[in-house]
Design an enzyme around this catalytic site. Structure first.
Site, PDB file in Angstrom:
ATOM      1  N   ARG A 152       0.916  -1.251   0.127  1.00  0.00           N
ATOM      2  CA  ARG A 152      -0.074  -0.257   0.117  1.00  0.00           C
ATOM      3  C   ARG A 152       0.850   1.240   0.072  1.00  0.00           C
ATOM      4  NH1 ARG A 152      -6.159   0.141   0.206  1.00  0.00           N
ATOM      5  NH2 ARG A 152      -6.229   2.509   0.788  1.00  0.00           N
TER       6      ARG A 152
ATOM      7  N   ILE B  77      -8.402   5.086   0.790  1.00  0.00           N
ATOM      8  CA  ILE B  77      -8.140   5.935   1.619  1.00  0.00           C
ATOM      9  C   ILE B  77      -6.623   6.447   1.359  1.00  0.00           C
ATOM     10  CG2 ILE B  77      -7.211   6.082   4.125  1.00  0.00           C
ATOM     11  CD1 ILE B  77      -9.300   4.189   4.823  1.00  0.00           C
ATOM     12  N   LEU B  78      -6.435   7.622   1.263  1.00  0.00           N
ATOM     13  CA  LEU B  78      -5.266   8.264   0.676  1.00  0.00           C
ATOM     14  C   LEU B  78      -4.203   8.030   1.676  1.00  0.00           C
ATOM     15  CD1 LEU B  78      -6.815  11.424  -1.122  1.00  0.00           C
ATOM     16  CD2 LEU B  78      -5.567   9.516  -2.269  1.00  0.00           C
TER      17      LEU B  78
ATOM     18  N   HIS C 211     -18.381  13.805   1.193  1.00  0.00           N
ATOM     19  CA  HIS C 211     -18.952  12.597   1.825  1.00  0.00           C
ATOM     20  C   HIS C 211     -20.283  12.769   1.831  1.00  0.00           C
ATOM     21  CE1 HIS C 211     -18.862   9.362   4.486  1.00  0.00           C
ATOM     22  NE2 HIS C 211     -19.579  10.013   5.250  1.00  0.00           N
TER      23      HIS C 211
ATOM     24  N   ASP D 233     -12.608  10.301   6.864  1.00  0.00           N
ATOM     25  CA  ASP D 233     -13.693  10.945   6.914  1.00  0.00           C
ATOM     26  C   ASP D 233     -13.580  11.891   8.166  1.00  0.00           C
ATOM     27  OD1 ASP D 233     -14.511  10.281   4.479  1.00  0.00           O
ATOM     28  OD2 ASP D 233     -15.978   8.680   5.425  1.00  0.00           O
TER      29      ASP D 233
ATOM     30  N   ASP E  94      -7.682  14.497   6.180  1.00  0.00           N
ATOM     31  CA  ASP E  94      -6.290  14.077   7.038  1.00  0.00           C
ATOM     32  C   ASP E  94      -6.210  12.600   6.998  1.00  0.00           C
ATOM     33  OD1 ASP E  94      -8.184  13.052   8.356  1.00  0.00           O
ATOM     34  OD2 ASP E  94      -7.904  14.714  10.099  1.00  0.00           O
ATOM     35  N   ALA E  95      -5.200  12.196   7.966  1.00  0.00           N
ATOM     36  CA  ALA E  95      -5.021  10.785   7.904  1.00  0.00           C
ATOM     37  C   ALA E  95      -5.975   9.862   8.365  1.00  0.00           C
ATOM     38  CB  ALA E  95      -3.844  10.376   8.832  1.00  0.00           C
ATOM     39  N   GLY E  96      -6.993  10.375   9.011  1.00  0.00           N
ATOM     40  CA  GLY E  96      -8.145   9.600   9.380  1.00  0.00           C
ATOM     41  C   GLY E  96      -9.032   9.204   8.266  1.00  0.00           C
TER      42      GLY E  96
ATOM     43  N   ASN F 139     -12.272  16.361   0.122  1.00  0.00           N
ATOM     44  CA  ASN F 139     -13.086  15.155  -0.080  1.00  0.00           C
ATOM     45  C   ASN F 139     -14.689  15.350  -0.012  1.00  0.00           C
ATOM     46  OD1 ASN F 139     -13.640  12.337  -0.482  1.00  0.00           O
ATOM     47  ND2 ASN F 139     -14.248  12.275   1.670  1.00  0.00           N
TER      48      ASN F 139
END
Ligand code: GRF
Length: 240
Positions: A66, A93-94, A108, A144, A140-142, A106
């Protein structure tokens, strides 16, 4: 020079189409310079082709890890020198490479923080909410979890199923995404903690300024677009 958008898609691409349509008017202030996908043979790529916009595909399965996919995707995006990356129905997921290199927005189909993840409409219906909607947010890293830029409510109707509700949400979502991306391009934005403010910097197509906000003590030149990053970073034009 127009503000450059790279749009990422995984499916039908109606949000992408709304951006392409808006960007066909110079007054919009942004141009879709490329469309990326995580799979072949999707309508989103066909829409880009019809609009004459270059496309690229980076499949996770074509990479040993990944992390390597993330790296390759970041390189492909970077080749188009975007000012902003728009994840418009991109179902992956980026990773950290992409997120470190570009601001990403993004869209949603729920009112975050309710119903994050890939089945937002189904989950909202299953919960029995009477009002749901859509959220345009920074990534961000999470999953959504990034700072919210704008939200709009959509009532759930008697007899709605996942498809009918999602279609009504998408109608609202397209308008909200187009409006917010256009404003980011034309007016700039700053992020302070979880608060995103639009219109806090004057747009001038200065991508470098987006990524490197001027120190607080040294205001950015009048023509720069500035963007604070996270954790309370203050741009040259924002007072916390
Ligand atoms: C949108 O509702 C988006 O929020 C969700 O998937 C849908 C994509 O629709 N993640 P489209 O591909 O833009 O038509």
């Amino acid at each position: 020079m127009s503000f450059r958008l790279v749009v990422l898609v995984s499916g039908s691409g109606t949000n992408l189409q709304a951006l392409l349509d808006a960007a066909s008017d110079d007054a919009y202030g942004a141009t879709v310079v490329a469309v990326g996908a995580d799979r072949d043979d999707i309508e989103g790529l066909a829409r880009a082709g019809r609009a004459g916009v270059p496309t690229f595909v980076e499949r996770v399965s074509d990479h040993p890890t990944r992390e390597e996919w993330d790296e390759s995707l970041a390189e492909r995006i970077a080749g188009h020198r975007p000012d902003l990356v728009v994840s418009a129905g991109f179902m992956k997921i980026l990773g950290p490479r992409v997120l470190a290199a570009f601001p990403v927005v993004n869209t949603h189909p729920a009112l975050l923080p309710s119903f994050p993840g890939a089945h937002a409409v189904r989950d909202a219906l299953a919960y029995g909410v009477r009002v749901t909607g859509c959220t345009v947010h920074l990534v961000d890293a999470g999953v959504d979890t990034g700072p919210v830029i704008a939200q709009e409510a959509v009532p759930v109707r008697e007899g709605d199923d996942e498809e009918s509700l999602h279609e009504r949400i998408k109608t609202v979502e397209r308008g909200l995404l187009v409006e917010m991306v256009g404003r980011m391009a034309r007016e700039g934005w700053t992020t302070t903690g979880r608060t995103v403010r639009l219109g806090t910097a004057r747009a001038a197509g200065q991508a470098a300024a987006v990524r490197r906000p001027a120190p607080a003590a040294e205001p950015a030149p009048a023509q720069d677009r500035t963007q604070g990053t996270t954790q309370g970073t203050t741009s040259g034009r924002t007072t916390k």
